[in-house]
Design a protein around this motif. Structure first.
Motif, PDB file in Angstrom:
ATOM      1  N   ALA A 309       0.805  -1.224   0.000  1.00 62.82           N
ATOM      2  CA  ALA A 309       0.000   0.000   0.000  1.00 62.82           C
ATOM      3  C   ALA A 309       0.835   1.271   0.000  1.00 62.82           C
ATOM      4  N   ARG A 310       2.140   1.127   0.003  1.00 61.58           N
ATOM      5  CA  ARG A 310       3.028   2.283   0.187  1.00 61.58           C
ATOM      6  C   ARG A 310       2.768   3.387  -0.830  1.00 61.58           C
ATOM      7  N   HIS A 311       2.458   3.035  -2.062  1.00 62.84           N
ATOM      8  CA  HIS A 311       2.307   4.033  -3.124  1.00 62.84           C
ATOM      9  C   HIS A 311       0.851   4.270  -3.505  1.00 62.84           C
ATOM     10  N   LEU A 312      -0.080   3.880  -2.630  1.00 58.21           N
ATOM     11  CA  LEU A 312      -1.497   4.048  -2.937  1.00 58.21           C
ATOM     12  C   LEU A 312      -2.049   5.384  -2.445  1.00 58.21           C
ATOM     13  N   SER A 313      -1.242   6.161  -1.725  1.00 56.62           N
ATOM     14  CA  SER A 313      -1.613   7.527  -1.302  1.00 56.62           C
ATOM     15  C   SER A 313      -2.863   7.561  -0.433  1.00 56.62           C
ATOM     16  N   SER A 314      -3.018   6.570   0.446  1.00 55.52           N
ATOM     17  CA  SER A 314      -4.182   6.526   1.335  1.00 55.52           C
ATOM     18  C   SER A 314      -3.716   6.411   2.785  1.00 55.52           C
ATOM     19  N   PRO A 315      -3.636   7.537   3.507  1.00 56.91           N
ATOM     20  CA  PRO A 315      -3.256   7.461   4.927  1.00 56.91           C
ATOM     21  C   PRO A 315      -4.204   6.589   5.748  1.00 56.91           C
ATOM     22  N   ARG A 316      -5.495   6.620   5.415  1.00 56.03           N
ATOM     23  CA  ARG A 316      -6.442   5.813   6.185  1.00 56.03           C
ATOM     24  C   ARG A 316      -6.167   4.319   6.022  1.00 56.03           C
ATOM     25  N   LEU A 317      -5.790   3.907   4.819  1.00 53.24           N
ATOM     26  CA  LEU A 317      -5.439   2.505   4.610  1.00 53.24           C
ATOM     27  C   LEU A 317      -4.207   2.149   5.433  1.00 53.24           C
ATOM     28  N   LEU A 318      -3.190   2.989   5.400  1.00 51.47           N
ATOM     29  CA  LEU A 318      -1.980   2.726   6.186  1.00 51.47           C
ATOM     30  C   LEU A 318      -2.294   2.724   7.679  1.00 51.47           C
ATOM     31  N   SER A 319      -3.251   3.552   8.097  1.00 45.82           N
ATOM     32  CA  SER A 319      -3.660   3.564   9.503  1.00 45.82           C
ATOM     33  C   SER A 319      -4.272   2.230   9.906  1.00 45.82           C
ATOM     34  N   LEU A 320      -5.177   1.710   9.068  1.00 47.73           N
ATOM     35  CA  LEU A 320      -5.789   0.415   9.372  1.00 47.73           C
ATOM     36  C   LEU A 320      -4.742  -0.690   9.418  1.00 47.73           C
ATOM     37  N   LEU A 321      -3.791  -0.659   8.508  1.00 43.08           N
ATOM     38  CA  LEU A 321      -2.748  -1.684   8.492  1.00 43.08           C
ATOM     39  C   LEU A 321      -1.867  -1.590   9.728  1.00 43.08           C
ATOM     40  N   ALA A 322      -1.644  -0.376  10.209  1.00 36.73           N
ATOM     41  CA  ALA A 322      -0.892  -0.215  11.463  1.00 36.73           C
ATOM     42  C   ALA A 322      -1.665  -0.825  12.635  1.00 36.73           C
ATOM     43  N   LEU A 323      -2.983  -0.692  12.612  1.00 38.82           N
ATOM     44  CA  LEU A 323      -3.797  -1.314  13.661  1.00 38.82           C
ATOM     45  C   LEU A 323      -3.749  -2.834  13.574  1.00 38.82           C
ATOM     46  N   ARG A 324      -3.741  -3.359  12.355  1.00 37.67           N
ATOM     47  CA  ARG A 324      -3.607  -4.812  12.203  1.00 37.67           C
ATOM     48  C   ARG A 324      -2.268  -5.271  12.797  1.00 37.67           C
ATOM     49  N   GLU A 325      -1.211  -4.497  12.533  1.00 42.84           N
ATOM     50  CA  GLU A 325       0.093  -4.842  13.089  1.00 42.84           C
ATOM     51  C   GLU A 325       0.073  -4.731  14.608  1.00 42.84           C
ATOM     52  N   ALA A 326      -0.599  -3.716  15.123  1.00 43.51           N
ATOM     53  CA  ALA A 326      -0.696  -3.553  16.583  1.00 43.51           C
ATOM     54  C   ALA A 326      -1.379  -4.757  17.214  1.00 43.51           C
ATOM     55  N   GLY A 327      -2.413  -5.277  16.542  1.00 40.25           N
ATOM     56  CA  GLY A 327      -3.088  -6.466  17.067  1.00 40.25           C
ATOM     57  C   GLY A 327      -2.160  -7.666  17.134  1.00 40.25           C
ATOM     58  N   GLY A 328      -1.265  -7.798  16.149  1.00 39.37           N
ATOM     59  CA  GLY A 328      -0.292  -8.887  16.179  1.00 39.37           C
ATOM     60  C   GLY A 328       0.690  -8.732  17.327  1.00 39.37           C
ATOM     61  N   TRP A 329       1.205  -7.507  17.507  1.00 41.08           N
ATOM     62  CA  TRP A 329       2.141  -7.272  18.610  1.00 41.08           C
ATOM     63  C   TRP A 329       1.463  -7.526  19.960  1.00 41.08           C
ATOM     64  N   ALA A 330       0.201  -7.118  20.080  1.00 45.12           N
ATOM     65  CA  ALA A 330      -0.525  -7.360  21.328  1.00 45.12           C
ATOM     66  C   ALA A 330      -0.660  -8.857  21.589  1.00 45.12           C
ATOM     67  N   GLY A 331      -0.937  -9.616  20.543  1.00 42.48           N
ATOM     68  CA  GLY A 331      -1.048 -11.063  20.695  1.00 42.48           C
ATOM     69  C   GLY A 331       0.258 -11.704  21.130  1.00 42.48           C
ATOM     70  N   LEU A 332       1.367 -11.091  20.754  1.00 45.53           N
ATOM     71  CA  LEU A 332       2.685 -11.574  21.177  1.00 45.53           C
ATOM     72  C   LEU A 332       3.060 -11.088  22.579  1.00 45.53           C
ATOM     73  N   GLY A 333       2.227 -10.224  23.159  1.00 45.52           N
ATOM     74  CA  GLY A 333       2.532  -9.659  24.466  1.00 45.52           C
ATOM     75  C   GLY A 333       3.591  -8.578  24.417  1.00 45.52           C
TER      76      GLY A 333
END
Length: 481
Positions: A309-333
């Motif tokens: 998504a890096r070149h898709l020019s959508s901050p909202r998309l990158l925001s959602l993907l950051a939240l998906r990553e946050a969920g993974g880190w949370a699952g790892l503790g």
């Protein structure tokens, strides 16, 4: 309820155990790849995937079409279809199969319905095989009949999800033309309709009905288009439809099915070099990995989606993907990793929406941001903080998108569970009762599982104010069979 004559004439499928043994230790997806490769060796193009393998093994495909037959006999020299666990062709089609019937033979027959129209979304669709066309002569006529029949399948199977007569798509189907603008628009409309119905009612009642439009979309791809621009749109629409159907499987607890659909969408994205579709497929794969207890995979998939998504020019998309990553880190503790990803998600979200935001992201607003953050804190065991964000999510959703009942129920169920674990049983029971009041409109295994967990947490507190009422009402819910 009396079944229709058509339904009563369909025998119950028997699992094909012989074919299952031939697969051995390979996954359905891996075995499908072997079959496609074998087809290329003899010049046959078969669109085999994990779903096809599953349907063969379940006995839903009693006899393969001629193209698959040639591939299977090439793979297993010296064996017959019967040796592979299939029913002889004469028993399921042709003169032998029609001996007791006065129905006229047709060049191409695809059975789409197994009963009369019923339910809020139209007829129950038969699990038909887009590759299993019932013809009675093997020749090039068979292939041409398939090509001309695909648009007709589109008109029929996409109907409950936004294609109604009289429409340009139906007219094109009746003319027997190749996939064109009308058929592509029908696929795109099916995606929108599925998303809307899911937001309002949840996934459980939709998944089976949504599978037929997906098969149709890929059959339309096989039929071909006259313009490259139309082909590009059709590939994108089919990929988005695979993700939508995958999400219905995901949200209704069918994780293996969801994984297969997401992989299919990802393969479509890679074949057509479509970064937007690739980002979406990886985004949902990350969410599924988190829910399946594979948090490290969730982190990797989220990061892969971010690269796409890096070149898709959508901050909202990158925001959602950051939240998906946050969920993974949370699952790892990993609290620091989660907090960094959450900070990035908020910063990107605050840049606001833009024209480059994908159409499928309409669900991602302030309520979803708060809801996903609540899930992160819940995974980290910070129940008070989780409850605070879940309460905000439910409040914002109720005020801004009251028509999306499923999302309101989801955020409120998250709130109930967080409050129960935070030692506030009376508030948890109140929230739980609000969710129970929405279940007449929402069918979601995810929400029901969350309520069941909350009920178990509240059981020791049944004497607290309101808890007994919640537990009794929850216990009275009809159980899935």
């Amino acid at each position: 309820m009396a079944s229709s004559p058509m339904a009563s004439s369909i025998p119950s499928p028997r699992p094909n155990l012989l074919f299952r043994r031939l697969r051995g230790l390979r996954s359905p997806g891996e075995f499908a790849a072997v079959i496609r490769r074998a087809g290329r060796e003899i010049g046959e193009r078969v669109s085999c995937d994990a779903r096809y393998i599953g349907r063969v093994e379940a006995g839903e495909i009693r006899c393969p079409n001629y193209a698959y037959e040639r591939v299977f006999l090439h793979m297993f020299p010296g064996r017959t279809l019967t040796d592979l666990g299939f029913t002889p062709r004469s028993a399921v089609r042709g003169r032998g199969a029609r001996a007791g019937s006065q129905a006229p033979a047709s060049h191409t027959t695809i059975q789409l319905y197994e009963s009369s129209p019923s339910g809020p979304f139209g007829p129950e669709m038969h699990e038909c095989d887009p590759y299993e066309l019932q013809s009675h002569e093997e020749s090039d006529v068979r292939r041409r009949a398939f090509m001309s029949g695909t648009a007709t399948v589109a008109a029929a199977s996409l109907g409950p999800f936004g294609l109604a007569e009289p429409s340009p798509a139906v007219a094109a189907a009746q003319r027997g033309s190749r996939a064109g603008e009308a058929e592509v628009s029908a696929v795109e409309e099916a995606v929108r309709k599925i998303r809307l119905l899911d937001d309002r009612h949840g996934a459980d009642g939709l998944y089976r009905r949504a599978s037929a439009p997906l098969r149709t979309a890929y059959a339309l791809l096989d039929a071909g288009t006259s313009r490259q621009s139309t082909a590009d749109r059709l590939h994108a629409g089919a990929g988005e439809l695979a993700i939508s159907v995958g999400w219905l499987a995901h949200d209704s607890g069918r994780f293996d099915d969801a994984r297969s659909h997401y992989a299919e969408a990802l393969a479509t994205a890679r074949m057509t070099a479509d970064p937007a579709l690739e980002a979406h497929a990886f985004c949902n794969t990350a969410f599924l990995a988190r829910d399946s207890g594979r948090p490290r995979e969730a982190v990797r998939a989220s990061q892969a989606a971010t690269r796409a998504a890096r070149h898709l020019s959508s901050p909202r998309l990158l925001s959602l993907l950051a939240l998906r990553e946050a969920g993974g880190w949370a699952g790892l503790g990993d609290r620091p990793g989660c907090e960094q990803a959450l900070t990035r998600a908020h910063a990107l979200f605050d840049r606001g929406p833009c024209d480059a935001d994908p159409e499928w992201m309409t669900f991602y607003g302030p309520a979803e941001l708060e809801g996903l953050e609540a899930q992160c804190w819940s995974a980290l065991g910070d129940w008070e903080r989780a409850a605070r964000h879940a309460r905000r999510a439910a409040g914002v959703a109720s005020a801004q998108t009251p028509q999306f009942t499923r999302n309101i129920a989801l955020y409120t169920a998250e709130l109930a569970d967080d409050l129960a674990r935070a030692g506030r049983p009376d508030e948890a029971a109140t929230a739980g009762l609000r969710v129970l009041g929405l279940l007449d409109e929402v069918q979601s295994s995810r929400i029901q599982a969350m309520l069941a967990t909350t009920a178990r947490v509240l059981l020791p507190h049944r004497r607290a104010s309101g808890v007994c009422g919640f537990l009794e009402r929850h216990a009275s819910l009809p159980r899935a069979v």
